[in-house]
Scaffold this active site. Structure first.
Site, PDB file in Angstrom:
ATOM      1  N   CYS B  96       0.842  -1.201   0.000  1.00 52.52           N
ATOM      2  CA  CYS B  96       0.000   0.000   0.000  1.00 52.52           C
ATOM      3  C   CYS B  96       0.877   1.252   0.000  1.00 52.52           C
ATOM      4  O   CYS B  96       1.528   1.529  -0.986  1.00 52.52           O
ATOM      5  CB  CYS B  96      -0.978  -0.050   1.181  1.00 52.52           C
ATOM      6  SG  CYS B  96      -2.314   1.141   1.010  1.00 52.52           S
ATOM      7  N   HIS B 220      -3.624  -5.521   0.805  1.00 51.75           N
ATOM      8  CA  HIS B 220      -2.989  -5.786   2.101  1.00 51.75           C
ATOM      9  C   HIS B 220      -2.952  -7.273   2.433  1.00 51.75           C
ATOM     10  O   HIS B 220      -3.871  -7.776   3.077  1.00 51.75           O
ATOM     11  CB  HIS B 220      -3.768  -5.067   3.210  1.00 51.75           C
ATOM     12  CG  HIS B 220      -3.583  -3.594   3.227  1.00 51.75           C
ATOM     13  ND1 HIS B 220      -2.541  -2.978   3.871  1.00 51.75           N
ATOM     14  CD2 HIS B 220      -4.315  -2.596   2.670  1.00 51.75           C
ATOM     15  CE1 HIS B 220      -2.626  -1.663   3.724  1.00 51.75           C
ATOM     16  NE2 HIS B 220      -3.693  -1.406   2.994  1.00 51.75           N
ATOM     17  N   GLU B 222      -1.283  -8.638   4.710  1.00 54.71           N
ATOM     18  CA  GLU B 222      -1.204  -8.818   6.176  1.00 54.71           C
ATOM     19  C   GLU B 222      -2.574  -8.738   6.831  1.00 54.71           C
ATOM     20  O   GLU B 222      -2.722  -9.068   7.989  1.00 54.71           O
ATOM     21  CB  GLU B 222      -0.233  -7.781   6.774  1.00 54.71           C
ATOM     22  CG  GLU B 222      -0.794  -6.383   7.021  1.00 54.71           C
ATOM     23  CD  GLU B 222      -0.926  -5.513   5.770  1.00 54.71           C
ATOM     24  OE1 GLU B 222      -0.756  -6.038   4.646  1.00 54.71           O
ATOM     25  OE2 GLU B 222      -1.224  -4.314   5.925  1.00 54.71           O
TER      26      GLU B 222
END
Lengths: 964, 260
Positions: B96, B220, B222
């Protein structure tokens, strides 16, 4: 030298900003604009060469892949184009300046004095001056903080705002002042103190045989303000009540807060309540290592005047509440709840001095988005409601939950500790914010109170959070609090109230010179916290802040004098007794009257086909999809999001509550929900309060939670409490809170009231509907067991759990028909409790596939939402719904009544028996099933179809109104 | 060997550092958030780590343009350390805001003199959006091995529209297989909004450098390392035992284990 750098997209690159404005202009009803282009302008001031300016432009400001730039204002043929350039007013913080200056320093270029931004809009098309004015004022700028710039004027105008300040001690003549004069002093100084308070102050100084300094008077006004002191809730009230079917009652109330809200908590004695009504937020136990805290604040008046800045600093403020709780909690989620005027409100009916509701809404949403997203705090829960009485005075509630190691839950400043101010610098921002929010808004507010409007700097606050948590874990300070309303005055004043404190005001780091000692003391500049630090820790503490570019200044010392002593360059400018400051305000008795209103009771027969009514309800602004808002918030940052605000087969259905796992390697989580419905308050605020509590708890249950550990927060937004009718409804609502929360076993842990939400034009005062927000926080052992609201599989059974009554009063069904009615939904707390507990058990046993809270729009809206969110059809039979009435049997009432304590539940067929057994004794009806044909069908009491629609059509009706 | 060490770079406005570090530790690494000032002042050394992760956030408020100020800070203050890091064959991932930083610093798509050849600009919708997207991946990059054909991750950004400087750059990315993630629909079709949430050219969601060791992506990973984070875990994700994003972190860790 002033340099003008103008950037625009290269030809061929899609101008997204320009094209967004184009759409907004069309929405204003102006069709003659063919195209809008956007250009970003930077204004650099400093002694630097053109070569350096080009270097700055090319290396930093311009994205050479997408943009082109010019050092001269780009000109456009005035026959074809109109250009409007919007710049910040002098003294308003430009949020870009600080980081831009850092970027220039990184390029190793010196000599820049200031850098400011402006936005240039180039409109193609023929527009009249009036149209141009409309576009500028309604879309492009807000005159409180911005102006239309003339580039050729700017070339000669410096933006440096440093002006000198000559110390001059100002005293205010109170000793000789008559009552009339006292009132005038309060009004002219924007102190918002009443005569009794002014007299007490006069008496205090009479004993001292001297007049107060301006700084002393301001300090007292801030401390005693409604905003900081909550004098209505803590004062005396002479309450009289007459409800429609009861005898008149009269009661003297000493401290409404203690006798209702706080009393629940005291009586329930929950062992998991750690710290309630003491700190900046309420604290409960999370697990054996951590506690969580929750606080909800309002920022209504600033948001009315400057929606972006108001909401921006509102969320910034409540985040600091969490950071200022105990020894500091890490913010883990935000909530926001808004009430606005209708977005389609006619422009010509707007009161003078107000912004249009749609503009306010867009600004507020942007403000929350900007601050929350940049802080990296997920915004996970909220609600948005609309009514025309919010046109002049919107409501903006912002909440934050924080988490901290349990041993960091308490603070105590020590004698000899240093007063350390960390974070942003102090400017003239927000002067009189606390007292301003304690008065009513008028059409003059935009002129006299513009100092109370400001813009936040979320990155400054993020840096502060990052560093404070590090020094917290190194045990380097003994107490912390935030600078909110009242600035240093209330932060330092409060922290030192038991000890005494001495501050040297000239040590406060300033944004620019020229502030008087009083301005420094009461400024509400954002992103600042106060720490109390033992002398031996100061070096180590400052090193941590310094490492991450956060300022930490020692500005004074906690003493044992029990006095507030302020110095400016060794001159004593304030010397007040803490006892008088914090306990000296006179108890004022206010009158409160509640006479239950009688609304027109509608008489009409039940429509045969209810399809169009359901479609209308789904398109009701209160009910319709808020996806446009929710998507703009990052609701998943920090990685703990388990149940998201949008759920369903297409991730766009309305979740009841949000579930977050604050510790990533643990399954344990928290559930956040809210209850708000001012419409029931039109009938009886008691039942409004009861309904709000029921709704907040219902949502906790709906996602798979339980009542075992649920805490509540109250936020009362009301009109002027000096008017007995306003205060009467407030008292009535507070009693509703006590009765329900007590019976349902949910303690209050924190709350806030925002009174004086009225808007005055030409001496006519318009109050908002008294609006109570109940926020709930619950701890859930296993977040993997949470339940979502959308239907999962064809053939599953659909149940209604809970009784439906003839309670259409204040319902959205009546609202679309133009009525209020008189039968507001009641809550039967013991029955509600057993329903909640039984459902909670059923979810823990894995018997429930989907569950949805039945609220606005009743069974009809609730079932439809479940169906279209799951992308499946549904058939329901109203005759099977448990309802309680012998006298009325109407399809529309069963379908749209908003009775409390009800749910719609999806259960797999093979779990039917187990489910029904678990819910034994609870009113429930197997009303239908999920089917594959994508149709939503309702069979009426006579067995005939009374409603039939494609789920796509229902979803479209629900999504369309706010799909901006 | 001991656990691979990850430097999770943070500065003012970084805000996905903790969950990125968590994802790396779940994948078997020792991940440590490190403030950029410590690297600049040489209180910590990039040489002590094998993976550099630039996480999401709004560094310096994304003022001027997303990731720009941090990109310049890397170029002007840390570039020597970074160049050595890359020469030693170590790994970099930018997620990002981190992707924006890598692109704006010229580290991606990558050339010898760090010219910026692409950009991530404001979304076509002109606003920040948080939504889940399907992604098609290729295996050119060491980070994207063993992924399912289509993975599901959230995006949350306002400036994620990928554009290349010109046709030549875009063609080079294609020819080299540097386009490793593309937004697609559930079945892999390259469709428009909202599947392509920002209007990226060729639906580009992530690219790597020519070596395949430096990856940048807007989505993302994560935020989807566990099934509990999936928005519809009751249905489609019911039988999975980890989130789609975890494999990326495992790939990075595995590569270091094998090669260092």
């Amino acid at each position: 030298m002033i340099w003008h750098i103008e950037l625009r997209d290269k030809p061929g690159v899609f101008d997204a900003v320009g094209s967004g404005i184009e759409k907004d202009i069309r929405d204003l009803g102006i069709s003659s604009v063919e195209k809008v282009r956007f250009a970003q302008v930077y204004i650099l001031e400093g002694d630097i060469s053109q070569e350096k300016v080009r270097l700055i432009s090319e290396q930093l400001l311009v994205d050479k892949v997408a943009q082109e730039y010019s050092l001269k204002p780009l000109t456009y043929n005035p026959q074809e184009y109109h250009t409007i350039e919007v710049a910040y007013n002098l003294g308003v913080m430009d949020p870009v300046e600080e980081s831009a200056l850092k970027g220039i320093r990184d390029l190793r270029i010196d000599g820049i004095k200031s850098i400011r931004t402006a936005k240039k809009y180039i409109l193609k098309g023929r527009l009249t001056d009036t149209q141009l004015k409309t576009i500028s004022e309604k879309l492009l700028y807000n005159k409180l903080i911005q102006h239309i710039a003339e580039p050729h004027v700017r070339r000669r105008t410096s933006h440096a705002v440093d002006i000198g300040y000559q110390f001059n001690l100002i005293t205010v003549d109170l000793l000789e002042a008559s009552d009339g004069k006292l009132k005038k002093i309060s009004k002219d100084g924007q102190l918002f103190l009443n005569l009794a308070e002014m007299r007490s102050i006069k008496d205090y100084f009479k004993k001292l045989k001297r007049n107060p300094t301006d700084c002393e008077l301001e300090t007292i006004a801030q401390t005693w303000s409604e905003h900081c002191g909550h004098k209505t809730f803590k004062g005396l009230i002479d309450y009289r009540e007459k409800i429609s079917d009861g005898k008149p009652k009269r009661k003297k109330i000493n401290n409404l807060l203690k006798s209702t809200i706080m009393r629940v908590t005291k009586e329930l004695k929950k062992p998991w309540c750690v710290s309630v009504f003491k700190d900046n937020s309420g604290v409960i136990r999370f697990n054996d290592k951590y506690n969580v805290c929750f606080k909800v604040e309002t920022h209504n008046h600033p948001s009315a005047l400057e929606p972006f800045g108001g909401a921006n600093t509102g969320i910034g403020g409540v985040i600091r509440d969490s950071l200022g709780t105990g020894l500091g909690a890490k913010p883990i989620l935000n909530t926001d709840v808004f009430c606005f005027g209708p977005p389609d409100y006619p422009f010509n009916r707007l009161p003078a001095g107000t912004l249009h509701p749609k503009r306010i809404m867009k600004g507020v949403v942007s403000g929350v988005r900007d601050y929350g997203n940049k802080m990296g705090i997920p915004t996970v829960n909220g609600a948005i409601l609309f009514h025309e009485r919010f046109v002049g005075n919107p409501l903006v509630y912002c909440g934050t939950v924080g988490i901290m190691p349990k041993e960091k839950s308490f603070k105590q400043a020590q004698k000899g500790d240093l007063v350390v101010l960390v974070g942003g610098r102090t400017g003239r921002d927000g002067i009189h914010g606390a007292t301003f929010s304690s008065g009513e808004l008028t059409h003059e507010s935009e002129k006299i109170s513009s100092g109370a409007v400001q813009i936040g700097n979320p990155i400054q606050e993020k840096k502060m959070v990052d560093t404070i948590l590090q020094v917290r874990d190194k045990n380097l300070y003994s107490a912390i609090t935030d600078c909110g309303g009242g600035g240093l005055s209330s932060a330092v004043g409060e922290m030192g109230q038991d000890l005494g404190v001495k501050v040297d005001l000239e040590k406060v780091p300033l944004k620019y010179q020229g502030l008087s000692y009083t301005e420094i003391w009461i400024s509400e500049s954002q992103e600042r916290m106060i720490l109390s630090v033992a002398k031996e820790n100061i070096v180590q503490l400052r090193e941590v802040f310094h490492q991450e570019n956060v300022e930490a200044a020692v500005i004074g010392e906690f003493t044992n004098t029990k006095r507030l002593q302020l110095y400016y360059r060794d001159n004593l400018v304030c010397d007040l007794d803490m006892q008088f400051l914090h306990r000296g305000s006179p108890k004022i008795e206010k009158k409160a009257v509640f006479i239950q209103p009688k609304h027109k009771e509608p008489k009409f027969s039940c429509p045969v086909d209810l399809t169009s009514y359901l479609l209308k309800l789904l398109s009701h602004y209160d009910i319709c999809s808020k996806e446009w808002v929710i998507r703009q918030y990052d609701h998943e940052v920090q990685g703990g999001s388990v149940l998201k605000p949008l759920v369903g087969i297409a991730n766009d259905g309305p979740s009841d509550a949000s579930v977050v796992k604050p510790i990533l390697d643990s399954k344990k989580g928290i559930i956040i929900s809210c209850g708000i419905n001012f419409r029931f308050g039109f009938i009886d605020p008691y039942w409004m309060a009861a309904g709000c509590i029921d709704e907040a708890l219902r949502q906790i249950i709906a996602v798979g939670g339980s009542l075992k550990e649920v805490a509540l927060l109250d936020n009362f937004c009301w009109g002027n409490p000096d008017k007995p009718d306003r205060l009467g409804t407030l008292v009535r609502a507070a009693y509703g809170c006590y009765d329900m929360a007590k019976a349902l076993g949910a303690p209050f842990i924190s709350g806030k009231d925002s009174l004086n939400n009225e808007y005055t034009v030409k001496n006519k005062s318009m109050a908002i509907p008294g609006t109570l927000l109940i926020s709930a926080i619950a701890v859930i052992e296993d977040t993997h067991k949470t339940i979502s609201m959308y239907t999962k599989r064809t053939g599953d059974l659909i149940y209604v759990v809970g009784l439906t009554f003839d309670e259409l009063g204040g319902s959205h069904y009546y609202d679309i028909l133009g009525f209020i009615g008189n039968n507001a939904p009641k809550v039967f707390p013991q029955k509600a409790k057993s329903t909640f507990e039984a459902l909670s058990k059923a979810s823990s046993l894995g018997l429930i596939k989907a569950m949805h809270d039945c609220s606005e729009g009743g069974i009809g809206v609730c079932a439809a939402e479940m169906a279209f969110s799951g992308g499946l059809g549904m058939e329901i039979f109203l005759g099977e719904a448990p309802f309680n009435s012998k006298s009325w049997k109407r399809n529309d009432f069963i379908l749209f009544s908003e009775s409390n304590s009800r749910f719609i539940v999806e259960v797999e067929k093979k779990k039917q028996k187990a489910f029904e057994k678990t819910l034994k004794g609870i009113p429930l009806g197997l009303i239908g099933c999920v089917n594959a044909n994508k149709e939503f069908k309702v069979y009426g009491l006579d067995g005939k179809i009374c409603l039939k629609a494609r789920i796509d059509a229902l979803k479209e009706a629900w999504q369309k109104p706010l799909r901006w | 060997m001991s656990k691979p060490k990850v430097c999770v770079l943070r500065t003012a406005g970084t805000n996905c550092d903790e969950e990125t570090a968590f994802a790396f530790s779940k994948a078997g690494a020792l991940a440590e958030p490190v403030h950029i000032n410590k690297l600049i002042e040489q209180k910590k050394h990039l040489a002590d780590y094998q993976i550099l992760a630039i996480p999401g956030g709004f560094t310096y408020g994304d003022d001027i343009a997303a990731g720009k100020i941090l990109a310049n800070e890397l170029r002007y203050k840390l570039i020597d350390q970074i160049k050595i890091f890359i020469q030693e064959g170590k790994l970099i991932i930018g997620i990002c805001n981190g992707f924006q930083v890598l692109v704006k610093s010229g580290l991606l798509p990558g050339n010898s003199d760090l010219r910026q050849e692409a950009s991530l600009i404001i979304n076509d919708s002109a606003k920040f959006e948080d939504r889940w997207v399907y992604l098609k991946s290729t295996v050119k990059c060491i980070w994207t091995k063993n992924l399912s054909e289509i993975i599901y991750l959230p995006v949350a950004h306002g400036e994620g529209k990928f554009i290349a400087k010109d046709e030549l750059v875009l063609q080079r990315l294609k020819d080299n297989g540097q386009i490793v993630f593309q937004y697609c629909d559930e079945k892999g079709g390259l469709t428009g909004y909202p599947e392509n949430p920002n209007g990226s050219e060729d639906n580009i969601a992530g690219i790597c450098d020519e070596s395949g060791r430096i990856l940048g992506l807007m989505p993302h990973p994560e935020r989807h390392i566990e099934v509990s984070q999936h928005p519809r875990r009751w249905g489609v994700a019911k039988n999975k035992n980890e989130g789609d994003g975890l494999q990326l972190f495992k790939n990075g860790v595995e590569y270091i284990r094998k090669n260092f």
